[in-house]
Design a protein around this motif. Structure first.
Motif, PDB file in Angstrom:
ATOM      1  N   ASN A 115       8.466   2.136   1.449  1.00 53.49           N
ATOM      2  CA  ASN A 115       7.563   2.595   2.496  1.00 53.49           C
ATOM      3  C   ASN A 115       8.163   2.585   3.901  1.00 53.49           C
ATOM      4  O   ASN A 115       9.219   3.130   4.150  1.00 53.49           O
ATOM      5  CB  ASN A 115       6.266   1.784   2.438  1.00 53.49           C
ATOM      6  CG  ASN A 115       5.503   1.999   1.155  1.00 53.49           C
ATOM      7  OD1 ASN A 115       5.828   2.896   0.373  1.00 53.49           O
ATOM      8  ND2 ASN A 115       4.488   1.195   0.899  1.00 53.49           N
ATOM      9  N   PRO A 134       9.888   3.752  -4.342  1.00 52.42           N
ATOM     10  CA  PRO A 134       8.500   3.279  -4.426  1.00 52.42           C
ATOM     11  C   PRO A 134       8.314   1.918  -3.773  1.00 52.42           C
ATOM     12  O   PRO A 134       9.112   0.995  -3.988  1.00 52.42           O
ATOM     13  CB  PRO A 134       8.249   3.207  -5.939  1.00 52.42           C
ATOM     14  CG  PRO A 134       9.171   4.228  -6.515  1.00 52.42           C
ATOM     15  CD  PRO A 134      10.408   4.188  -5.650  1.00 52.42           C
ATOM     16  N   ASN A 135       7.284   1.830  -2.941  1.00 49.84           N
ATOM     17  CA  ASN A 135       6.860   0.610  -2.266  1.00 49.84           C
ATOM     18  C   ASN A 135       7.768   0.183  -1.112  1.00 49.84           C
ATOM     19  O   ASN A 135       7.434  -0.757  -0.389  1.00 49.84           O
ATOM     20  CB  ASN A 135       6.722  -0.561  -3.247  1.00 49.84           C
ATOM     21  CG  ASN A 135       5.711  -0.305  -4.326  1.00 49.84           C
ATOM     22  OD1 ASN A 135       4.605   0.179  -4.051  1.00 49.84           O
ATOM     23  ND2 ASN A 135       6.065  -0.571  -5.573  1.00 49.84           N
ATOM     24  N   LYS A 184      -0.785   4.986   4.342  1.00 51.18           N
ATOM     25  CA  LYS A 184      -1.716   4.011   4.915  1.00 51.18           C
ATOM     26  C   LYS A 184      -1.057   3.100   5.956  1.00 51.18           C
ATOM     27  O   LYS A 184      -1.699   2.182   6.468  1.00 51.18           O
ATOM     28  CB  LYS A 184      -2.321   3.154   3.803  1.00 51.18           C
ATOM     29  CG  LYS A 184      -3.185   3.940   2.830  1.00 51.18           C
ATOM     30  CD  LYS A 184      -3.778   3.037   1.760  1.00 51.18           C
ATOM     31  CE  LYS A 184      -4.644   3.830   0.793  1.00 51.18           C
ATOM     32  NZ  LYS A 184      -5.199   2.953  -0.281  1.00 51.18           N
ATOM     33  N   GLU A 213       0.843  -1.190   0.000  1.00 52.17           N
ATOM     34  CA  GLU A 213       0.000   0.000   0.000  1.00 52.17           C
ATOM     35  C   GLU A 213       0.885   1.248   0.000  1.00 52.17           C
ATOM     36  O   GLU A 213       2.104   1.168   0.144  1.00 52.17           O
ATOM     37  CB  GLU A 213      -0.897  -0.005   1.241  1.00 52.17           C
ATOM     38  CG  GLU A 213      -1.842  -1.188   1.339  1.00 52.17           C
ATOM     39  CD  GLU A 213      -3.039  -1.058   0.416  1.00 52.17           C
ATOM     40  OE1 GLU A 213      -3.194   0.015  -0.191  1.00 52.17           O
ATOM     41  OE2 GLU A 213      -3.804  -2.028   0.302  1.00 52.17           O
ATOM     42  N   SER A 214       0.284   2.421  -0.148  1.00 51.87           N
ATOM     43  CA  SER A 214       1.054   3.654  -0.057  1.00 51.87           C
ATOM     44  C   SER A 214       1.478   3.886   1.392  1.00 51.87           C
ATOM     45  O   SER A 214       0.831   3.417   2.332  1.00 51.87           O
ATOM     46  CB  SER A 214       0.225   4.843  -0.558  1.00 51.87           C
ATOM     47  OG  SER A 214      -0.979   4.952   0.183  1.00 51.87           O
ATOM     48  N   PHE A 215       2.577   4.633   1.587  1.00 50.21           N
ATOM     49  CA  PHE A 215       3.119   4.820   2.930  1.00 50.21           C
ATOM     50  C   PHE A 215       2.123   5.474   3.874  1.00 50.21           C
ATOM     51  O   PHE A 215       2.070   5.144   5.069  1.00 50.21           O
ATOM     52  CB  PHE A 215       4.403   5.657   2.877  1.00 50.21           C
ATOM     53  CG  PHE A 215       4.943   5.997   4.235  1.00 50.21           C
ATOM     54  CD1 PHE A 215       5.517   5.021   5.040  1.00 50.21           C
ATOM     55  CD2 PHE A 215       4.852   7.295   4.726  1.00 50.21           C
ATOM     56  CE1 PHE A 215       6.003   5.323   6.307  1.00 50.21           C
ATOM     57  CE2 PHE A 215       5.333   7.608   5.988  1.00 50.21           C
ATOM     58  CZ  PHE A 215       5.913   6.625   6.777  1.00 50.21           C
TER      59      PHE A 215
END
Length: 258
Positions: free
Chosen positions: A159, A156-157, A109, A105-107
């Motif tokens: 996080n 990316p990802n 979240k 998920e995005s950071f």
């Protein structure tokens, strides 16, 4: 330099999961350089695999359980280490974990629980291990942790793991400051992406690997063998005045802006 610059040294290795682990690459390099090794395994699922790998260095190579989120298990692990030696010279911390969903998920979240787990396993464990190792390093020593570029730039990802690695790198500096007068050095190796079990847990890891190949000055990331060589350097007298540092082993990617 001697063919075995680590001869006579005893090393404790945290984080081997399988033969693709960065910890395994460094452990092999340390053994080739003359060090005697003691391994941990994290949970029953990994026990057989780590024990089997450890026999590479002799049937009697010590392997003990240690969940790095438990002070009691860390204490027990070092008590087991004392069955084999009164002192240690080297520690490798190659331990990291975040719940899978936190790497997809995005950071923004990230849950409180995932944040706490990532920091406990990936960063605080270095502090906890160093507390015990310090007492077994009367002649000084070298403590090495594994990091990644996501600690200082957004990947990316990656996080919450990037945030935890930032904490790990900061912890390295503070530990280096505390332990330097005891001749105990604490450093990080920031490795480029490597095909490990942990790496494959990050979404779109293949794209990250390809991006390094396209943009790093050397046109590639690093190999496990190169990380092993860096591990030997940081464990040896060749790095006797280096502490609190993050050494990038990533084909030069860290220097590139565009």
């Amino acid at each position: 330099m001697s063919d075995q610059p680590l001869a006579g040294k005893t090393a404790v290795v945290f984080g081997v999961a399988n033969k693709r682990s960065i910890a395994w690459a460094i452990a092999k390099a340390w053994a080739d350089a003359g060090a005697k090794l003691i391994f941990n395994y994290a949970g029953d699922r990994l026990q057989k695999n780590v024990e089997q790998l450890a026999t590479t260095f002799g049937e009697d190579t010590p392997v003990y359980p240690c969940d790095v989120t438990s002070d009691e298990e860390i204490d027990s692990f070092f008590e087991n280490v004392k069955k084999h030696t009164d002192k240690i010279d080297l520690v490798l911390h190659s331990v990291a974990f975040a719940p899978k969903e936190a790497l997809q998920e995005s950071f923004v979240k990230t849950s409180r629980e995932a944040y706490a787990i990532a920091h406990d396993v990936s960063a605080y464990s270095l502090v906890a291990i160093s507390q015990r190792a310090e007492k077994m390093m009367p002649d000084g020593g070298s403590i090495i942790a594994m990091s990644f570029y996501g600690a200082v730039k957004v990947v990316p990802n990656y996080n919450v793991m990037g945030v935890a690695k930032a904490s790990l790198e900061a912890s390295t500096r503070y530990l280096a400051a505390d332990l330097g007068r005891k001749n105990i050095r604490v450093n990080c190796i920031s490795a480029g992406p490597v095909q490990t079990l942990a790496g494959r847990g990050v979404s779109d890891f293949g794209k990250l690997f390809k991006y390094y190949e396209d943009h790093a000055p050397m046109g590639r990331t690093c190999t496990p063998e190169e990380l092993g060589c860096t591990g030997v350097f940081l464990a040896s007298d060749g790095s006797a005045s280096i502490t609190g540092q993050v050494l990038y082993v990533d084909g030069g990617y860290e220097i590139v802006a565009m």
